[in-house]
Design a protein around this motif. Structure first.
Motif, PDB file in Angstrom:
ATOM      1  N   HIS A  17       4.570  34.369   2.634  1.00 12.99           N
ATOM      2  CA  HIS A  17       5.281  34.334   3.952  1.00 12.99           C
ATOM      3  C   HIS A  17       5.147  33.107   4.629  1.00 12.99           C
ATOM      4  N   LYS A  18       6.270  32.764   4.982  1.00 10.52           N
ATOM      5  CA  LYS A  18       6.328  30.790   6.025  1.00 10.52           C
ATOM      6  C   LYS A  18       7.381  31.346   7.443  1.00 10.52           C
ATOM      7  N   GLU A  19       6.213  31.106   8.386  1.00 17.18           N
ATOM      8  CA  GLU A  19       7.117  31.254   9.372  1.00 17.18           C
ATOM      9  C   GLU A  19       6.989  29.882  10.400  1.00 17.18           C
ATOM     10  N   TYR A  20       7.326  29.376  10.141  1.00 14.67           N
ATOM     11  CA  TYR A  20       7.088  27.887  10.717  1.00 14.67           C
ATOM     12  C   TYR A  20       7.732  27.327  12.335  1.00 14.67           C
ATOM     13  N   GLY A  21       6.952  27.292  13.346  1.00 15.43           N
ATOM     14  CA  GLY A  21       7.800  27.021  14.175  1.00 15.43           C
ATOM     15  C   GLY A  21       8.231  25.558  14.216  1.00 15.43           C
ATOM     16  N   ASP A  22       9.079  25.668  15.499  1.00 15.02           N
ATOM     17  CA  ASP A  22       9.416  23.991  15.148  1.00 15.02           C
ATOM     18  C   ASP A  22       7.504  23.294  16.496  1.00 15.02           C
ATOM     19  N   LEU A  23       7.857  22.759  15.640  1.00 10.03           N
ATOM     20  CA  LEU A  23       5.726  21.961  15.243  1.00 10.03           C
ATOM     21  C   LEU A  23       6.508  20.289  16.121  1.00 10.03           C
ATOM     22  N   PRO A  24       6.082  19.618  17.167  1.00  9.77           N
ATOM     23  CA  PRO A  24       5.658  18.054  17.264  1.00  9.77           C
ATOM     24  C   PRO A  24       4.778  17.503  16.565  1.00  9.77           C
ATOM     25  N   GLN A  25       5.345  16.725  16.480  1.00 10.26           N
ATOM     26  CA  GLN A  25       4.270  15.194  15.967  1.00 10.26           C
ATOM     27  C   GLN A  25       3.198  15.340  16.303  1.00 10.26           C
ATOM     28  N   ILE A  26       2.005  15.533  15.804  1.00 10.29           N
ATOM     29  CA  ILE A  26       0.600  15.367  16.249  1.00 10.29           C
ATOM     30  C   ILE A  26      -0.236  14.202  15.598  1.00 10.29           C
ATOM     31  N   GLU A  27      -0.953  13.588  16.600  1.00  8.10           N
ATOM     32  CA  GLU A  27      -1.589  12.318  16.078  1.00  8.10           C
ATOM     33  C   GLU A  27      -2.788  13.065  15.388  1.00  8.10           C
ATOM     34  N   CYS A  28      -3.232  12.854  13.860  1.00 10.93           N
ATOM     35  CA  CYS A  28      -3.990  13.232  13.002  1.00 10.93           C
ATOM     36  C   CYS A  28      -4.513  12.458  12.226  1.00 10.93           C
ATOM     37  N   LEU A  29      -4.969  12.705  10.883  1.00  9.27           N
ATOM     38  CA  LEU A  29      -4.969  12.059   9.678  1.00  9.27           C
ATOM     39  C   LEU A  29      -4.374  13.073   8.669  1.00  9.27           C
ATOM     40  N   PRO A  30      -3.072  12.637   8.235  1.00 11.58           N
ATOM     41  CA  PRO A  30      -2.788  13.830   7.240  1.00 11.58           C
ATOM     42  C   PRO A  30      -3.532  14.650   6.456  1.00 11.58           C
ATOM     43  N   SER A  31      -3.970  13.239   5.835  1.00 10.20           N
ATOM     44  CA  SER A  31      -4.632  13.464   4.115  1.00 10.20           C
ATOM     45  C   SER A  31      -5.686  14.350   4.266  1.00 10.20           C
ATOM     46  N   LYS A  32      -6.702  14.516   5.357  1.00 12.92           N
ATOM     47  CA  LYS A  32      -7.613  15.121   6.030  1.00 12.92           C
ATOM     48  C   LYS A  32      -7.514  16.616   6.715  1.00 12.92           C
ATOM     49  N   ILE A  33      -6.106  16.371   7.379  1.00 14.74           N
ATOM     50  CA  ILE A  33      -5.392  18.438   7.457  1.00 14.74           C
ATOM     51  C   ILE A  33      -5.146  18.722   6.353  1.00 14.74           C
ATOM     52  N   ASN A  34      -4.755  18.064   5.335  1.00 13.20           N
ATOM     53  CA  ASN A  34      -3.888  19.085   4.172  1.00 13.20           C
ATOM     54  C   ASN A  34      -5.197  19.311   3.297  1.00 13.20           C
ATOM     55  N   GLN A  35      -6.190  18.404   2.861  1.00 12.21           N
ATOM     56  CA  GLN A  35      -7.274  19.125   2.816  1.00 12.21           C
ATOM     57  C   GLN A  35      -7.226  20.480   3.345  1.00 12.21           C
ATOM     58  N   VAL A  36      -8.182  20.287   4.514  1.00 10.09           N
ATOM     59  CA  VAL A  36      -8.214  21.414   4.684  1.00 10.09           C
ATOM     60  C   VAL A  36      -7.089  22.481   4.967  1.00 10.09           C
ATOM     61  N   PHE A  37      -6.107  22.254   4.489  1.00 13.42           N
ATOM     62  CA  PHE A  37      -4.959  23.253   4.188  1.00 13.42           C
ATOM     63  C   PHE A  37      -4.995  23.717   2.679  1.00 13.42           C
ATOM     64  N   MET A  38      -5.691  22.800   2.020  1.00 14.20           N
ATOM     65  CA  MET A  38      -5.706  23.442   0.337  1.00 14.20           C
ATOM     66  C   MET A  38      -7.070  23.940   0.341  1.00 14.20           C
ATOM     67  N   ASN A  39      -8.300  23.675   1.316  1.00 14.89           N
ATOM     68  CA  ASN A  39      -9.473  24.851   1.249  1.00 14.89           C
ATOM     69  C   ASN A  39      -9.356  26.213   1.368  1.00 14.89           C
ATOM     70  N   ILE A  40      -8.516  26.500   2.844  1.00 14.75           N
ATOM     71  CA  ILE A  40      -8.253  27.276   2.473  1.00 14.75           C
ATOM     72  C   ILE A  40      -7.691  28.263   1.995  1.00 14.75           C
ATOM     73  N   LEU A  41      -6.521  27.401   1.721  1.00 16.72           N
ATOM     74  CA  LEU A  41      -5.123  28.267   0.523  1.00 16.72           C
ATOM     75  C   LEU A  41      -6.140  28.911  -0.252  1.00 16.72           C
ATOM     76  N   THR A  42      -7.151  28.105  -1.343  1.00 14.07           N
ATOM     77  CA  THR A  42      -7.272  28.016  -2.170  1.00 14.07           C
ATOM     78  C   THR A  42      -8.479  29.114  -2.067  1.00 14.07           C
ATOM     79  N   ASN A  43      -9.238  28.983  -0.652  1.00 14.64           N
ATOM     80  CA  ASN A  43     -10.430  30.895  -0.375  1.00 14.64           C
ATOM     81  C   ASN A  43      -9.225  31.613  -0.485  1.00 14.64           C
ATOM     82  N   SER A  44      -8.165  31.818  -0.215  1.00 11.86           N
ATOM     83  CA  SER A  44      -7.397  33.224   0.145  1.00 11.86           C
ATOM     84  C   SER A  44      -7.110  33.011  -1.297  1.00 11.86           C
ATOM     85  N   ILE A  45      -6.112  32.548  -1.892  1.00 10.11           N
ATOM     86  CA  ILE A  45      -6.373  32.897  -3.292  1.00 10.11           C
ATOM     87  C   ILE A  45      -6.644  33.535  -4.188  1.00 10.11           C
ATOM     88  N   GLN A  46      -8.165  32.767  -4.383  1.00 15.49           N
ATOM     89  CA  GLN A  46      -9.495  33.411  -4.848  1.00 15.49           C
ATOM     90  C   GLN A  46     -10.016  34.816  -4.549  1.00 15.49           C
TER      91      GLN A  46
END
Length: 140
Positions: A17-46
């Motif tokens: 279930h995806k409920e994406y709000g209207d987000l501004p661009q943020i200052e970040c390292l996208p590959s690092k933030i994707n790694q966070v999402f990958m780790n949390i989602l992988t744990n959720s799936i498991q």
């Protein structure tokens, strides 16, 4: 992009279930933030044994953004929750996990001047709330 990579692990097992709000661009390292999402989602799936649900919601507050990832998995006891960000801590069987994913994720969010909050109850699932500022402080 993280959900695309995880598609084979979720199809026929998990309703997303995806409920994406209207987000501004943020200052970040996208590959690092994707790694966070990958780790949390992988744990959720498991954490979901048979069939279950994962809810992803994004919210903007003007000074920051929040990404909430909630699952209907096995959840955690308060004792387990206390240790999840410690390096090498895992509840998985030997050979099934290193116990580094959430520790690394915590460090990445900390480097981005953000926070990770966790709400969990045994048999009721877990929610990770990731808060990130829109802009990073300058080092003047």
């Amino acid at each position: 992009s993280t959900l695309i990579l995880l598609y084979n692990k979720t199809k026929n097992k998990i309703n997303l279930h995806k409920e994406y709000g209207d987000l501004p661009q943020i200052e970040c390292l996208p590959s690092k933030i994707n790694q966070v999402f990958m780790n949390i989602l992988t744990n959720s799936i498991q954490s979901i044994e048979e069939k279950g649900e994962i809810f992803i919601e994004t919210i903007s507050s003007g000074i920051g953004v929040k990404v909430c990832i909630r699952d209907t998995g096995s959840g955690m006891t308060p004792e387990v929750k206390k240790h999840i960000f410690e390096p090498f801590y895992t509840t998985k069987d030997v050979g099934k996990g290193t116990g580094l994913g959430l520790s690394i994720s915590y460090g990445i969010i900390e480097q981005h001047n953000g926070n990770i909050d966790v709400i969990s109850e045994p048999k009721k699932g877990t929610e990770f709330i990731i808060s990130l500022p829109i802009s990073q402080p300058t080092n003047d």
